[in-house]
Design a protein around this motif. Sequence first.
Motif, PDB file in Angstrom:
ATOM      1  N   ILE A 124       0.862  -1.175   0.000  1.00 16.58           N
ATOM      2  CA  ILE A 124       0.000   0.000   0.000  1.00 16.58           C
ATOM      3  C   ILE A 124       0.900   1.228   0.000  1.00 16.58           C
ATOM      4  O   ILE A 124       1.742   1.388   0.885  1.00 16.58           O
ATOM      5  CB  ILE A 124      -0.931   0.023   1.226  1.00 16.58           C
ATOM      6  CG1 ILE A 124      -1.914  -1.154   1.161  1.00 16.58           C
ATOM      7  CG2 ILE A 124      -1.686   1.339   1.310  1.00 16.58           C
ATOM      8  CD1 ILE A 124      -2.746  -1.322   2.415  1.00 16.58           C
ATOM      9  N   ILE A 125       0.731   2.065  -1.008  1.00 12.63           N
ATOM     10  CA  ILE A 125       1.550   3.270  -1.124  1.00 12.63           C
ATOM     11  C   ILE A 125       0.636   4.489  -1.066  1.00 12.63           C
ATOM     12  O   ILE A 125      -0.335   4.585  -1.818  1.00 12.63           O
ATOM     13  CB  ILE A 125       2.359   3.275  -2.424  1.00 12.63           C
ATOM     14  CG1 ILE A 125       3.336   2.094  -2.424  1.00 12.63           C
ATOM     15  CG2 ILE A 125       3.116   4.585  -2.585  1.00 12.63           C
ATOM     16  CD1 ILE A 125       4.187   1.997  -3.660  1.00 12.63           C
ATOM     17  N   ILE A 126       0.960   5.403  -0.168  1.00 14.99           N
ATOM     18  CA  ILE A 126       0.198   6.639  -0.024  1.00 14.99           C
ATOM     19  C   ILE A 126       1.013   7.774  -0.628  1.00 14.99           C
ATOM     20  O   ILE A 126       2.108   8.083  -0.168  1.00 14.99           O
ATOM     21  CB  ILE A 126      -0.132   6.912   1.458  1.00 14.99           C
ATOM     22  CG1 ILE A 126      -0.999   5.769   2.011  1.00 14.99           C
ATOM     23  CG2 ILE A 126      -0.844   8.244   1.608  1.00 14.99           C
ATOM     24  CD1 ILE A 126      -1.316   5.890   3.472  1.00 14.99           C
ATOM     25  N   ASP A 127       0.463   8.346  -1.673  1.00 15.85           N
ATOM     26  CA  ASP A 127       1.107   9.452  -2.386  1.00 15.85           C
ATOM     27  C   ASP A 127       0.494  10.745  -1.865  1.00 15.85           C
ATOM     28  O   ASP A 127      -0.654  11.064  -2.178  1.00 15.85           O
ATOM     29  CB  ASP A 127       0.870   9.272  -3.892  1.00 15.85           C
ATOM     30  CG  ASP A 127       1.385  10.445  -4.718  1.00 15.85           C
ATOM     31  OD1 ASP A 127       1.870  11.430  -4.138  1.00 15.85           O
ATOM     32  OD2 ASP A 127       1.291  10.382  -5.952  1.00 15.85           O
ATOM     33  N   VAL A 128       1.261  11.470  -1.059  1.00 11.40           N
ATOM     34  CA  VAL A 128       0.701  12.651  -0.408  1.00 11.40           C
ATOM     35  C   VAL A 128       1.777  13.722  -0.242  1.00 11.40           C
ATOM     36  O   VAL A 128       2.932  13.418   0.060  1.00 11.40           O
ATOM     37  CB  VAL A 128       0.087  12.268   0.965  1.00 11.40           C
ATOM     38  CG1 VAL A 128       1.119  11.657   1.900  1.00 11.40           C
ATOM     39  CG2 VAL A 128      -0.575  13.460   1.630  1.00 11.40           C
ATOM     40  N   LYS A 129       1.398  14.958  -0.477  1.00 13.44           N
ATOM     41  CA  LYS A 129       2.323  16.082  -0.316  1.00 13.44           C
ATOM     42  C   LYS A 129       2.303  16.619   1.109  1.00 13.44           C
ATOM     43  O   LYS A 129       3.319  17.070   1.622  1.00 13.44           O
ATOM     44  CB  LYS A 129       1.930  17.214  -1.277  1.00 13.44           C
ATOM     45  CG  LYS A 129       2.086  16.898  -2.748  1.00 13.44           C
ATOM     46  CD  LYS A 129       1.667  18.108  -3.574  1.00 13.44           C
ATOM     47  CE  LYS A 129       1.834  17.857  -5.063  1.00 13.44           C
ATOM     48  NZ  LYS A 129       1.405  19.034  -5.873  1.00 13.44           N
ATOM     49  N   ASP A 130       1.142  16.606   1.728  1.00 17.92           N
ATOM     50  CA  ASP A 130       0.936  17.252   3.022  1.00 17.92           C
ATOM     51  C   ASP A 130       1.743  16.563   4.113  1.00 17.92           C
ATOM     52  O   ASP A 130       1.546  15.388   4.403  1.00 17.92           O
ATOM     53  CB  ASP A 130      -0.561  17.212   3.364  1.00 17.92           C
ATOM     54  CG  ASP A 130      -0.934  18.198   4.450  1.00 17.92           C
ATOM     55  OD1 ASP A 130      -0.379  18.063   5.553  1.00 17.92           O
ATOM     56  OD2 ASP A 130      -1.779  19.067   4.195  1.00 17.92           O
ATOM     57  N   ILE A 131       2.645  17.289   4.775  1.00 15.44           N
ATOM     58  CA  ILE A 131       3.506  16.704   5.801  1.00 15.44           C
ATOM     59  C   ILE A 131       2.700  16.217   6.995  1.00 15.44           C
ATOM     60  O   ILE A 131       3.049  15.217   7.633  1.00 15.44           O
ATOM     61  CB  ILE A 131       4.592  17.715   6.260  1.00 15.44           C
ATOM     62  CG1 ILE A 131       5.563  17.060   7.240  1.00 15.44           C
ATOM     63  CG2 ILE A 131       3.970  18.956   6.853  1.00 15.44           C
ATOM     64  CD1 ILE A 131       6.340  15.906   6.675  1.00 15.44           C
ATOM     65  N   ASP A 132       1.583  16.903   7.309  1.00 18.31           N
ATOM     66  CA  ASP A 132       0.750  16.462   8.433  1.00 18.31           C
ATOM     67  C   ASP A 132       0.183  15.069   8.179  1.00 18.31           C
ATOM     68  O   ASP A 132       0.042  14.265   9.107  1.00 18.31           O
ATOM     69  CB  ASP A 132      -0.399  17.450   8.669  1.00 18.31           C
ATOM     70  CG  ASP A 132       0.089  18.783   9.226  1.00 18.31           C
ATOM     71  OD1 ASP A 132       1.173  18.797   9.840  1.00 18.31           O
ATOM     72  OD2 ASP A 132      -0.604  19.799   9.032  1.00 18.31           O
ATOM     73  N   LEU A 133      -0.142  14.775   6.925  1.00 18.43           N
ATOM     74  CA  LEU A 133      -0.664  13.452   6.596  1.00 18.43           C
ATOM     75  C   LEU A 133       0.446  12.412   6.569  1.00 18.43           C
ATOM     76  O   LEU A 133       0.234  11.255   6.936  1.00 18.43           O
ATOM     77  CB  LEU A 133      -1.378  13.478   5.238  1.00 18.43           C
ATOM     78  CG  LEU A 133      -2.628  14.353   5.125  1.00 18.43           C
ATOM     79  CD1 LEU A 133      -3.330  14.095   3.795  1.00 18.43           C
ATOM     80  CD2 LEU A 133      -3.592  14.119   6.266  1.00 18.43           C
ATOM     81  N   SER A 156       4.960   7.741  -0.942  1.00 22.67           N
ATOM     82  CA  SER A 156       5.573   8.083  -2.215  1.00 22.67           C
ATOM     83  C   SER A 156       5.408   9.571  -2.439  1.00 22.67           C
ATOM     84  O   SER A 156       4.399  10.162  -2.044  1.00 22.67           O
ATOM     85  CB  SER A 156       4.909   7.305  -3.351  1.00 22.67           C
ATOM     86  OG  SER A 156       5.375   7.744  -4.603  1.00 22.67           O
ATOM     87  N   SER A 157       6.409  10.175  -3.072  1.00 25.33           N
ATOM     88  CA  SER A 157       6.303  11.578  -3.442  1.00 25.33           C
ATOM     89  C   SER A 157       5.709  11.687  -4.831  1.00 25.33           C
ATOM     90  O   SER A 157       5.749  10.733  -5.611  1.00 25.33           O
ATOM     91  CB  SER A 157       7.680  12.244  -3.406  1.00 25.33           C
ATOM     92  OG  SER A 157       8.119  12.401  -2.076  1.00 25.33           O
ATOM     93  N   PRO A 158       5.170  12.862  -5.170  1.00 23.34           N
ATOM     94  CA  PRO A 158       4.624  13.045  -6.523  1.00 23.34           C
ATOM     95  C   PRO A 158       5.657  12.734  -7.592  1.00 23.34           C
ATOM     96  O   PRO A 158       6.850  12.971  -7.404  1.00 23.34           O
ATOM     97  CB  PRO A 158       4.239  14.536  -6.537  1.00 23.34           C
ATOM     98  CG  PRO A 158       4.022  14.878  -5.099  1.00 23.34           C
ATOM     99  CD  PRO A 158       4.995  14.041  -4.329  1.00 23.34           C
ATOM    100  N   LYS A 159       5.177  12.217  -8.720  1.00 23.83           N
ATOM    101  CA  LYS A 159       6.083  11.827  -9.792  1.00 23.83           C
ATOM    102  C   LYS A 159       6.790  13.042 -10.389  1.00 23.83           C
ATOM    103  O   LYS A 159       6.213  14.116 -10.508  1.00 23.83           O
ATOM    104  CB  LYS A 159       5.314  11.102 -10.903  1.00 23.83           C
ATOM    105  CG  LYS A 159       4.757   9.767 -10.497  1.00 23.83           C
ATOM    106  CD  LYS A 159       4.048   9.120 -11.661  1.00 23.83           C
ATOM    107  CE  LYS A 159       3.431   7.786 -11.261  1.00 23.83           C
ATOM    108  NZ  LYS A 159       2.724   7.157 -12.375  1.00 23.83           N
ATOM    109  N   ASN A 160       8.037  12.820 -10.788  1.00 29.26           N
ATOM    110  CA  ASN A 160       8.798  13.811 -11.523  1.00 29.26           C
ATOM    111  C   ASN A 160       8.521  13.613 -13.002  1.00 29.26           C
ATOM    112  O   ASN A 160       8.697  12.527 -13.532  1.00 29.26           O
ATOM    113  CB  ASN A 160      10.294  13.632 -11.220  1.00 29.26           C
ATOM    114  CG  ASN A 160      11.124  14.757 -11.812  1.00 29.26           C
ATOM    115  OD1 ASN A 160      10.822  15.274 -12.878  1.00 29.26           O
ATOM    116  ND2 ASN A 160      12.173  15.131 -11.101  1.00 29.26           N
ATOM    117  N   ALA A 161       8.109  14.667 -13.679  1.00 26.85           N
ATOM    118  CA  ALA A 161       7.742  14.538 -15.092  1.00 26.85           C
ATOM    119  C   ALA A 161       8.917  14.105 -15.962  1.00 26.85           C
ATOM    120  O   ALA A 161       8.738  13.501 -17.010  1.00 26.85           O
ATOM    121  CB  ALA A 161       7.190  15.869 -15.608  1.00 26.85           C
TER     122      ALA A 161
END
Length: 703
Positions: A124-133, A156-161
């Motif tokens: 299970i991978i959670i892709d989220v920017k918010d540090i609180d999450l 996971s961090s957002p993908k790099n284009a």
Amino acid sequence: MTTVNLKLRRTSQEGFLVILRVKNLEEETEGLLPPLPPELKSSFNQWQSAYRQIEAVRSCVAPAPGLRIVPKTVTIYSHEEHTVAVKKYLNEWLNSSESRWRPIRDRLIAIAHQLHQSNEEICIIIDVKDIDLRRLPWQEWDLFEQHYPQVEVAFSSPKNANQLRNKVVPKAKNIRILVAVGRSDGINTKDDLKVIQELEENGVEVICLMQPTRKELSEALWNEQGYHIFIFTGHSGSQKDGQIGWIELNDKDSLSIEEFQEALKQAISKGLQLAIFNSCDGLGFAHQLLQLHLPRIIVMREPVPDLVAVEFLKYFFQEFTNNNSLFASAQKARKRLEHFKSEYPGAIWLPTICIEPNIESLTWEVMCGNNRKDPTYETPHNFSHTINKNLKLRLLTGLVSIVFVCILWFGWNVVLPLPPSGIFLYGGSSSWEPIRELVDKKIRAKWPQFNLIYHTHPTLKLGSATGIKMLLEGQISFAESSRHIKDDEFLRAAGLGIKLKQVPVAIDAIAIAVHPSLNIPGLSIDQFKGIYTGEITNWQQVGGPDLQITPYSRPDGSGTTEFFKENILVNDNFGANVKLISTTNQALKLVGKNLNDGAIYYASASELINQCIVKTLPIIRELGKVIAVNKPGNTPGFKCPWENHKINIDALTNNDYPLTRYLFVIVKKNGQDEEKAGEFFANYLLSDRGQNIIEKAGFLRIH
């Protein structure tokens, strides 16, 4: 490996848009998670503050935040009640009955059943920017604990284009680990090093740098042979926003990722597979390293006590070198930190995997295998013999392939495990009636020894709750439900020593029924709710004629009613004007009897869309978008225009129509014939033939 990916993005004040994707299943579902509740924020901050009080008993004062810590005494500053509160409010939030969030929860349960049958590893991978999450202990969500018990949660961090996936592996003959021991005053890094050096007994090459200078670390990372794993142990930290991390190399040098990113890029380009920062507060590292395309990182999300850091490393390598996957190894190692619960409540939350999107699973064996040289081939002496040999091999391979394909076709289209013989009673949801009418005949014709009888309770009304109650009391072999098992039912089952399993087999839509002559374009969800709470009492209030509204509903115990209360009413109750009716047939007669009664009712769409005595109302969504639950069929109706209408599959599939739910087969796991009966029934409905029946009955296929 199958990846369940949850992508969360903040949407102003509404909360978080959540997209659930399962690549191997071509699965995608959208939902809206409510905003982070103040109680959860507060409880987490209290836990974090109490946990960090342990810093007051260090053997030395830390010059920077987020250092690895050593207590002078066994004084408990982080009380266990804080961890309990965090878990409580986390589950209240993630178990929200908000209708726009419920599709995510239900699909996660359905997906778990599908994937566990395949015996394939799940992550299970959670892709989220918010540090609180990212800081929250998602693994404590009871849905994950119940349905994904052996699965670790990673970030996971957002993908790099501009991402270019690097598949190069180190040239080294053996697995190589680079260990950098940084500034370690006041902490014991010798035990970390001992754990790593013991791997040399397995043929691992360990290169150790003791409090290196910047130049020494850089030159080591540029080494042409490359490394499989990089480990840092010592003092380190991250900024509060979780974006920037640094390591303390020695008494003089602190180093951010940016300051040695070229050396790191070089190591990554030569096949670096994993970085472990067994220091502390490493979310900043993870964020930056994922941007450099390092495939996998393990960090500590908070300051980490010495004993916890060392034991995690020890347990992790015990599992990993035993060829368990990275995810399984990290999960088992993390759970083995449970005995620190009294001294360091929440320590089990600290180890965190961060992973690049779409990365493959990693095991020790895979790393070892990647180092084998490609075999060399010599020109054979007897060339014609080789051609004949290769031809035979190709023919054999082709024959095996044909047989394999035939077996697969036969398995999917013909073979199901034989059902048990005997008479099996089952009962439950009335919403299942259209399916029952079709599927029972098919099963009876194919397997006459498997005698299914629908059984009703002598005094209680039909419904999901009644079916589950009868199952727990041993009155039926399995139950049909139009809603998930409730917590109190799980608890009651546990008290009786019974394990229940819910198998989602179909998707149902809830439709709204009114008199055919009622002139109204549709209802929004808020208007629908207002009618049943008593806030809206006249059709004129929602764009209709001047008529008093008479809302009908089935009583509690009906899965449809419970779904309505949980997802539409949420925290409100039925208004005093709601009239309770025992069955859908009775309700439809009342709704269609007289326009002046202004009646309204809701039920499974399969029970309503072809009824000429009533018509279904569309749902009006945002920006005035009107979504109908049904659409015209292939032939026009004679009794009424919608007589041959069909369920609006497209609207349900795209989640445009908001009132949807799952139908479940509820099985009692006891190893007896009744469990086999329930499992067979569920599996038949999940087969291609069963899904065709479900679609014919007016429901949406689950796959």
